[in-house]
Scaffold this motif. Structure first.
Motif, PDB file in Angstrom:
ATOM      1  N   ARG A 174       0.847  -1.211   0.000  1.00  0.00           N
ATOM      2  CA  ARG A 174       0.000   0.000   0.000  1.00  0.00           C
ATOM      3  C   ARG A 174       0.876   1.253   0.000  1.00  0.00           C
ATOM      4  NH1 ARG A 174      -1.525   3.930   3.539  1.00  0.00           N
ATOM      5  NH2 ARG A 174      -0.031   3.080   5.020  1.00  0.00           N
TER       6      ARG A 174
ATOM      7  N   SER B 136      -1.883  14.099  -2.034  1.00  0.00           N
ATOM      8  CA  SER B 136      -2.833  15.205  -2.243  1.00  0.00           C
ATOM      9  C   SER B 136      -2.179  16.417  -2.897  1.00  0.00           C
ATOM     10  CB  SER B 136      -3.406  15.613  -0.883  1.00  0.00           C
ATOM     11  OG  SER B 136      -2.357  15.815   0.059  1.00  0.00           O
TER      12      SER B 136
ATOM     13  N   ASN C 127       2.781  11.405  11.792  1.00  0.00           N
ATOM     14  CA  ASN C 127       2.419  12.511  10.889  1.00  0.00           C
ATOM     15  C   ASN C 127       2.596  13.862  11.582  1.00  0.00           C
ATOM     16  OD1 ASN C 127       1.569  10.284   9.462  1.00  0.00           O
ATOM     17  ND2 ASN C 127      -0.577  10.886   9.296  1.00  0.00           N
TER      18      ASN C 127
ATOM     19  N   LYS D  15       7.126   3.231   9.880  1.00  0.00           N
ATOM     20  CA  LYS D  15       6.880   4.643  10.158  1.00  0.00           C
ATOM     21  C   LYS D  15       7.633   5.007  11.437  1.00  0.00           C
ATOM     22  CE  LYS D  15       2.766   7.520   9.917  1.00  0.00           C
ATOM     23  NZ  LYS D  15       1.329   7.488   9.625  1.00  0.00           N
TER      24      LYS D  15
ATOM     25  N   SER E  58      -4.967   8.999  12.133  1.00  0.00           N
ATOM     26  CA  SER E  58      -4.076   8.221  11.258  1.00  0.00           C
ATOM     27  C   SER E  58      -4.296   6.734  11.559  1.00  0.00           C
ATOM     28  CB  SER E  58      -2.628   8.642  11.534  1.00  0.00           C
ATOM     29  OG  SER E  58      -1.737   7.780  10.906  1.00  0.00           O
ATOM     30  N   VAL E  59      -4.816   6.008  10.569  1.00  0.00           N
ATOM     31  CA  VAL E  59      -5.262   4.634  10.852  1.00  0.00           C
ATOM     32  C   VAL E  59      -4.130   3.604  10.804  1.00  0.00           C
ATOM     33  CG1 VAL E  59      -7.665   4.938  10.148  1.00  0.00           C
ATOM     34  CG2 VAL E  59      -5.950   4.378   8.411  1.00  0.00           C
ATOM     35  N   HIS E  60      -2.996   3.995  10.168  1.00  0.00           N
ATOM     36  CA  HIS E  60      -1.946   2.988   9.966  1.00  0.00           C
ATOM     37  C   HIS E  60      -0.861   3.071  11.031  1.00  0.00           C
ATOM     38  CE1 HIS E  60      -3.794   1.749   6.291  1.00  0.00           C
ATOM     39  NE2 HIS E  60      -3.834   2.993   5.864  1.00  0.00           N
TER      40      HIS E  60
ATOM     41  N   LYS F   9      -4.440   5.651  -4.171  1.00  0.00           N
ATOM     42  CA  LYS F   9      -4.190   7.045  -3.773  1.00  0.00           C
ATOM     43  C   LYS F   9      -2.797   7.486  -4.231  1.00  0.00           C
ATOM     44  CE  LYS F   9      -7.033   7.531   0.382  1.00  0.00           C
ATOM     45  NZ  LYS F   9      -7.626   6.215   0.613  1.00  0.00           N
TER      46      LYS F   9
ATOM     47  N   ASN G 199       9.844  13.629   5.500  1.00  0.00           N
ATOM     48  CA  ASN G 199       9.106  12.378   5.680  1.00  0.00           C
ATOM     49  C   ASN G 199       9.966  11.167   5.284  1.00  0.00           C
ATOM     50  OD1 ASN G 199       7.470  10.468   3.667  1.00  0.00           O
ATOM     51  ND2 ASN G 199       6.216  10.828   5.465  1.00  0.00           N
TER      52      ASN G 199
ATOM     53  N   GLN H 174       1.693   3.617  -3.283  1.00  0.00           N
ATOM     54  CA  GLN H 174       1.132   4.971  -3.186  1.00  0.00           C
ATOM     55  C   GLN H 174       2.249   6.008  -3.366  1.00  0.00           C
ATOM     56  OE1 GLN H 174      -1.672   5.458   0.072  1.00  0.00           O
ATOM     57  NE2 GLN H 174      -0.860   7.464   0.465  1.00  0.00           N
TER      58      GLN H 174
HETATM   59  N1  FAQ Z   1      -2.382  12.403   0.230  1.00  0.00           N
HETATM   60  O1  FAQ Z   1      -3.114   6.441   8.399  1.00  0.00           O
HETATM   61  P1  FAQ Z   1      -2.541   7.519   7.588  1.00  0.00           P
HETATM   62  C1  FAQ Z   1       7.042  13.527  -3.127  1.00  0.00           C
HETATM   63  C2  FAQ Z   1      -4.169   8.664   3.242  1.00  0.00           C
HETATM   64  S1  FAQ Z   1       6.483  11.999  -2.647  1.00  0.00           S
HETATM   65  C3  FAQ Z   1      -3.225  11.387  -0.083  1.00  0.00           C
HETATM   66  O2  FAQ Z   1      -1.854   8.614   8.296  1.00  0.00           O
HETATM   67  P2  FAQ Z   1      -0.023   6.570   6.540  1.00  0.00           P
HETATM   68  C4  FAQ Z   1       8.223  13.594  -4.036  1.00  0.00           C
HETATM   69  C5  FAQ Z   1      -3.419   7.382   3.578  1.00  0.00           C
HETATM   70  O3  FAQ Z   1      -2.871   6.784   2.402  1.00  0.00           O
HETATM   71  C6  FAQ Z   1       5.047  12.329  -1.654  1.00  0.00           C
HETATM   72  N2  FAQ Z   1      -3.600  10.455   0.830  1.00  0.00           N
HETATM   73  O4  FAQ Z   1      -1.576   6.898   6.454  1.00  0.00           O
HETATM   74  C7  FAQ Z   1       8.031  14.641  -5.049  1.00  0.00           C
HETATM   75  C8  FAQ Z   1      -4.514   6.565   4.214  1.00  0.00           C
HETATM   76  O5  FAQ Z   1      -5.379   6.035   3.197  1.00  0.00           O
HETATM   77  P3  FAQ Z   1      -5.395   4.424   2.792  1.00  0.00           P
HETATM   78  C9  FAQ Z   1       4.457  11.066  -1.175  1.00  0.00           C
HETATM   79  C10 FAQ Z   1      -3.074  10.557   2.073  1.00  0.00           C
HETATM   80  O6  FAQ Z   1       0.308   5.747   5.361  1.00  0.00           O
HETATM   81  C11 FAQ Z   1       8.241  15.965  -4.765  1.00  0.00           C
HETATM   82  C12 FAQ Z   1      -5.324   7.611   4.948  1.00  0.00           C
HETATM   83  O7  FAQ Z   1      -5.042   8.861   4.333  1.00  0.00           O
HETATM   84  N3  FAQ Z   1       5.266  10.515  -0.107  1.00  0.00           N
HETATM   85  O8  FAQ Z   1       6.457  14.455  -2.708  1.00  0.00           O
HETATM   86  C13 FAQ Z   1      -2.184  11.573   2.443  1.00  0.00           C
HETATM   87  O9  FAQ Z   1       0.341   6.059   7.879  1.00  0.00           O
HETATM   88  C14 FAQ Z   1       8.072  16.945  -5.739  1.00  0.00           C
HETATM   89  C15 FAQ Z   1      -4.988   7.674   6.433  1.00  0.00           C
HETATM   90  O10 FAQ Z   1      -3.660   8.187   6.635  1.00  0.00           O
HETATM   91  C16 FAQ Z   1       5.072   9.259   0.345  1.00  0.00           C
HETATM   92  O11 FAQ Z   1       4.234   8.548  -0.162  1.00  0.00           O
HETATM   93  C17 FAQ Z   1      -1.849  12.533   1.459  1.00  0.00           C
HETATM   94  N4  FAQ Z   1      -1.016  13.565   1.707  1.00  0.00           N
HETATM   95  O12 FAQ Z   1       0.683   8.002   6.416  1.00  0.00           O
HETATM   96  C18 FAQ Z   1       7.623  14.271  -6.340  1.00  0.00           C
HETATM   97  C19 FAQ Z   1       5.990   8.813   1.460  1.00  0.00           C
HETATM   98  N5  FAQ Z   1      -1.859  11.407   3.736  1.00  0.00           N
HETATM   99  O13 FAQ Z   1      -4.055   4.145   2.150  1.00  0.00           O
HETATM  100  C20 FAQ Z   1       7.446  15.248  -7.335  1.00  0.00           C
HETATM  101  C21 FAQ Z   1       5.628   7.453   1.986  1.00  0.00           C
HETATM  102  C22 FAQ Z   1      -2.516  10.320   4.176  1.00  0.00           C
HETATM  103  O14 FAQ Z   1      -5.603   3.671   4.065  1.00  0.00           O
HETATM  104  C23 FAQ Z   1       7.684  16.593  -7.017  1.00  0.00           C
HETATM  105  N6  FAQ Z   1       4.352   7.461   2.650  1.00  0.00           N
HETATM  106  N7  FAQ Z   1      -3.259   9.819   3.177  1.00  0.00           N
HETATM  107  O15 FAQ Z   1      -6.521   4.316   1.814  1.00  0.00           O
HETATM  108  C24 FAQ Z   1       4.157   7.800   3.945  1.00  0.00           C
HETATM  109  O16 FAQ Z   1       5.079   8.176   4.658  1.00  0.00           O
HETATM  110  C25 FAQ Z   1       2.778   7.664   4.511  1.00  0.00           C
HETATM  111  O17 FAQ Z   1       2.044   6.810   3.665  1.00  0.00           O
HETATM  112  C26 FAQ Z   1       2.010   9.029   4.682  1.00  0.00           C
HETATM  113  C27 FAQ Z   1       0.596   8.745   5.215  1.00  0.00           C
HETATM  114  C28 FAQ Z   1       2.733   9.901   5.688  1.00  0.00           C
HETATM  115  C29 FAQ Z   1       1.895   9.759   3.348  1.00  0.00           C
END
Ligand code: FAQ
Length: 341
Positions: A50, A123, A234, A230, A219-221, A120, A149, A54
């Motif tokens: 997931r 955002s 957040n 993690k 935050s559900v995860h 997803k 992050n 994502q």
């Molecule tokens: N947007 O329980 P949590 C970049 C969803 S890369 C959309 O807190 P988690 C590089 C979340 O999926 C940016 N959805 O989730 C770049 C969950 O839904 P689900 C991406 C969001 O996973 C720069 C629900 O809300 N980075 O920028 C968002 O513990 C410039 C509940 O949330 C990563 O992916 C959001 N903002 O924490 C590229 C880093 N936030 O899946 C081009 C890795 C939350 O149950 C140009 N990911 N949700 O349906 C992570 O660190 C984590 O997944 C978080 C979310 C922190 C993003």
């Protein structure tokens, strides 16, 4: 993430219980890396699929807001830098899809989930890039938030993800500096350029804070911290981002669009105003300013590129058929020579 996946790994072990009784959690507690061939709880594997997919989708969709500015960058040098940055984001997506595939999922399924709106992505990439200053803000703020992050993810328990993150973070750090440099230049420019930067900052500040995800209470995860995925919550990451970015904004001469922002000496952190969570969830659910445009651009690029994928597959087939032919000929020649001897 809601991606449908092809399951090709061996059956996973049961979900973990507690450190001390569970050998998997013991390995995590000892900071051992979990590798693709290792036993792992099914819930751990699913969580990683997931998050990593994502993340990959975010990198690929994240190419779009800046991609449209490559032809409009104000100088050849800026064009070259932006081109390299956008290509880097494409590369990050590819490392991350490859890392997800080590968990037994099929990349085509993941991409299908993105294109059909089931998966997803961040955002932040659903906001418009109307001016050149927005390109500076993406580099400085969005890449800055991404680094905040992602640096802890370099220590995450899953080996392929942690290793991919090391290289990605190095590149993101160059991206952040190029964004800062764009904004710095604008802030040393004409009154119109300074105003353009401030307007852009006003639009990007709050959506950037939302990138870190919902409040910890929503935050559900949370299990991701027990699994060493993690490392920071957040809200902790959001606070760190505010604390490092406020002095940078003041150095640049920008005003933070938050009347509640103030240094709290007791906490040793900046206090800041409430985020608009209704806006956040609207954007996440597909109703942001550019969701439709981003997804349709992505699907069009994929469809337009079908001939490249077909040509690559045909070329690979021809090469392996030629290689098989040559090895048959070599095999026949050496048995003839042996017979002659
Ligand atoms: N947007 O329980 P949590 C970049 C969803 S890369 C959309 O807190 P988690 C590089 C979340 O999926 C940016 N959805 O989730 C770049 C969950 O839904 P689900 C991406 C969001 O996973 C720069 C629900 O809300 N980075 O920028 C968002 O513990 C410039 C509940 O949330 C990563 O992916 C959001 N903002 O924490 C590229 C880093 N936030 O899946 C081009 C890795 C939350 O149950 C140009 N990911 N949700 O349906 C992570 O660190 C984590 O997944 C978080 C979310 C922190 C993003």
């Amino acid at each position: 993430m809601n991606a449908s996946t092809s399951e090709s790994r061996p059956a996973a072990t049961a979900a973990p219980t507690a450190v001390g009784t569970d050998p998997f959690l013991e390995r995590i507690a000892n900071d051992e890396k979990i590798e693709p061939q290792d036993d792992m709880p099914e819930s751990y594997r699913k969580h990683l699929v997931r998050q990593i997919s994502q993340h990959a989708h975010s990198e690929i969709v994240g190419m779009l807001p800046e991609g449209g500015w490559i032809t409009r960058a104000p100088s050849l040098k800026r064009k070259e830098v932006l081109l390299a940055k956008v290509q880097d984001e494409g590369g990050h997506g590819l490392y991350l899809y490859a890392a997800a595939e080590t968990l037994g999922v099929n990349r085509a399924d993941l991409i299908d989930a993105l294109h059909s709106g089931r998966a997803k992505y961040s955002s932040i990439f659903n906001y418009a890039t109307d001016t050149w200053a927005d390109i500076g803000m993406i580099g400085w703020l969005v890449d800055g938030a991404a680094i905040m992050n992602q640096v802890p993810l370099c220590r995450c328990s899953y080996g392929p993800y942690a290793r991919a993150m090391i290289r990605i973070c190095k590149e993101e750090s160059f991206h952040q500096r190029q964004g800062f440099d764009i904004v710095h230049n604008l802030m040393r420019g004409t009154p119109e350029q300074k105003q353009m930067a401030q307007d852009s900052f006003d639009r990007w500040w709050w959506p950037t804070l939302m990138m870190f995800g919902p409040h910890d209470s929503d935050s559900v995860h949370t299990q991701a911290s027990e699994w060493g995925i993690k490392r920071l919550s957040n809200d902790e990451l959001r606070q760190r981002f505010v604390d490092v970015t406020v002095p940078q904004a003041s150095f640049l001469g920008l005003t933070i669009p938050d009347p509640a922002l103030r240094w709290n000496a007791e906490r040793g952190h900046y206090d800041f105003g409430a985020l608009d969570w209704d806006e956040f969830w609207r954007v996440v659910k597909g109703d942001g300013p550019c969701n439709e445009a981003r997804l349709s651009a992505r699907v069009k690029a994929f469809n337009d590129g079908a001939w490249v994928r077909e040509a690559a597959v045909t070329h690979a087939r021809k090469r392996s058929a030629r290689a098989a032919n040559q090895s048959d000929v070599r095999g026949a020649t050496s048995s003839q020579s042996r017979a002659a001897a």
